[in-house]
Write an enzyme that holds these catalytic residues in place. Structure first.
Site, short mmCIF file in Angstrom:
data_model
loop_
_atom_site.label_atom_id
_atom_site.label_comp_id
_atom_site.label_asym_id
_atom_site.label_seq_id
_atom_site.Cartn_x
_atom_site.Cartn_y
_atom_site.Cartn_z
N HIS A 129 -1.12 16.25 2.03
CA HIS A 129 -2.58 16.30 1.80
C HIS A 129 -3.31 16.92 2.98
O HIS A 129 -4.51 16.75 3.14
CB HIS A 129 -3.13 14.88 1.53
N ASN A 171 4.66 -2.79 0.92
CA ASN A 171 3.23 -2.88 0.63
C ASN A 171 2.91 -4.36 0.44
O ASN A 171 3.53 -5.00 -0.42
CB ASN A 171 2.90 -2.10 -0.66
N1 APR Z 1 1.08 -1.98 5.43
C1 APR Z 1 1.49 -1.42 4.26
N2 APR Z 1 0.65 -1.19 3.22
C2 APR Z 1 -0.64 -1.53 3.38
C3 APR Z 1 -1.15 -2.11 4.57
C4 APR Z 1 -0.22 -2.33 5.62
N3 APR Z 1 -0.61 -2.89 6.78
N4 APR Z 1 -2.49 -2.35 4.40
C5 APR Z 1 -2.81 -1.90 3.17
N5 APR Z 1 -1.71 -1.42 2.55
C6 APR Z 1 -1.59 -0.83 1.22
C7 APR Z 1 -2.63 -1.27 0.23
O1 APR Z 1 -2.17 -2.44 -0.47
C8 APR Z 1 -2.72 -0.05 -0.71
O2 APR Z 1 -1.79 -0.20 -1.78
O3 APR Z 1 -1.82 0.55 1.40
C9 APR Z 1 -2.29 1.11 0.17
C10 APR Z 1 -3.41 2.08 0.50
O4 APR Z 1 -3.79 2.69 -0.70
P1 APR Z 1 -4.93 3.82 -0.68
O5 APR Z 1 -6.08 3.35 0.15
O6 APR Z 1 -5.15 4.20 -2.10
O7 APR Z 1 -4.30 5.03 0.12
P2 APR Z 1 -3.26 6.10 -0.42
O8 APR Z 1 -2.33 5.51 -1.43
O9 APR Z 1 -2.65 6.72 0.77
O10 APR Z 1 -4.21 7.17 -1.13
C11 APR Z 1 -3.54 8.33 -1.62
O11 APR Z 1 -5.59 9.32 -2.30
O12 APR Z 1 -7.66 9.14 -1.65
C12 APR Z 1 -6.64 10.06 -1.73
O13 APR Z 1 -5.97 11.89 -0.43
C13 APR Z 1 -6.24 10.53 -0.37
O14 APR Z 1 -4.03 10.54 0.62
C14 APR Z 1 -4.96 9.76 -0.11
C15 APR Z 1 -4.44 9.51 -1.49
#
Ligand code: APR
Length: 255
Positions: free
Chosen positions: A128, A227
């Site tokens: 990304h 997660n």
């Molecule tokens: N360790 C592991 N997982 C965690 C932690 C942690 N300390 N804290 C939170 N999480 C998990 C949450 O439960 C959630 O499922 O991380 C995940 C974060 O999800 P998102 O905020 O949706 O992030 P992501 O999956 O990376 O988003 C994907 O979407 O918004 C677009 O381009 C953006 O790259 C991003 C993509």
């Protein structure tokens, strides 16, 4: 690594997860925003803090927002750069970098921060894009935007391109834009050739990155998810370690 972490994780599941990784061979770590959460970098779907509470990130990270209100979007990305530059890699980033020292590990990340690299990881594919790869919004030439401002501002004009009358834009993939070819190709090749994939901290909602774990599983590659919460990943996951990245990755990836 805090004992609480592994105590919190079901030790049978941790044993099963470690067994899935012990087949030797290349490993892929696929990380999302949760990987950087313990470094203090808000995940994409966390409630935004402070100045940005009133904005929805999924609204700002779009070509439409850039056309409508470029200076707000630029200020928001510069704030995120500042936030990342003051953050430190956490025990999860360090465990991944440490694993690369004794095993063939490829990192594929949806994150636009540089915490994997600052933890010492090489071979990091940013599907990304990256916060720090500014480029002209017209001719795509790289633009050196310099360090982000230390103070929080809510509007900021991006610097001019030195080759045309365009302006610097963030080097990230916005909703609706296509992924950079080379990192995506590398990600697909890595997950289909892996002996195991560890998916860390992603809600598994945004495609095509969210399809990588099922692509691995369809090639018979075991998928371990880290997660603490639920995610959009399903049956493609062989073992789900309900723990934070920084708590459990050192034990999971330890030689
Ligand atoms: N360790 C592991 N997982 C965690 C932690 C942690 N300390 N804290 C939170 N999480 C998990 C949450 O439960 C959630 O499922 O991380 C995940 C974060 O999800 P998102 O905020 O949706 O992030 P992501 O999956 O990376 O988003 C994907 O979407 O918004 C677009 O381009 C953006 O790259 C991003 C993509």
């Amino acid at each position: 690594m805090s004992e609480v972490g592994t105590d919190a994780v079901n030790t049978d599941e941790l044993t099963r997860a470690r067994r899935a990784l012990q087949r030797g061979g290349p490993l892929v770590v696929l990380s999302g925003a949760g990987m950087s959460a313990e470094s203090g970098v808000p995940t994409f779907r966390d409630a935004q803090t402070g100045l940005w509470e009133r904005y929805d990130p999924t609204e700002l990270a779009t070509p439409g927002a850039w056309r409508r209100d470029r200076d707000t979007v630029w200020a928001w990305y510069r704030w995120r750069e500042h936030l990342v530059s003051t953050a430190e890699p956490n025990a999860g980033h360090l465990a991944v970098a440490e694993a690369q020292a004794h095993r063939d590990v490829t990192v594929v990340t949806q994150n636009v921060d540089d915490l994997h690299e600052r933890a010492g990881s090489r071979r990091v594919h940013h599907v990304h894009g990256s916060l720090f790869a500014h480029r002209c919004d017209t001719c795509a030439a790289p633009v050196d935007a310099g360090p982000p401002p230390p103070e929080l501002v809510d509007r900021l004009a991006p610097p001019l391109c030195t080759h045309c009358d365009g302006r610097a834009r963030p080097g990230v993939v916005w909703f609706g834009e296509s992924l950079p070819e080379a990192p995506w190709e590398a990600a697909v090749t890595a997950v289909t050739a892996a002996s195991a994939v560890v998916v860390v901290g992603t809600s598994g909602l945004v495609h095509p990155a969210a399809s990588l774990p099922s692509l691995a599983a369809s090639h018979g590659v075991p998928v371990v998810e880290v997660n603490p919460g639920p995610s959009g990943l399903g049956r493609e996951v062989s073992v789900h370690l309900r723990a934070q990245a920084g708590q459990v990755l050192p034990a999971l990836l330890d030689r």
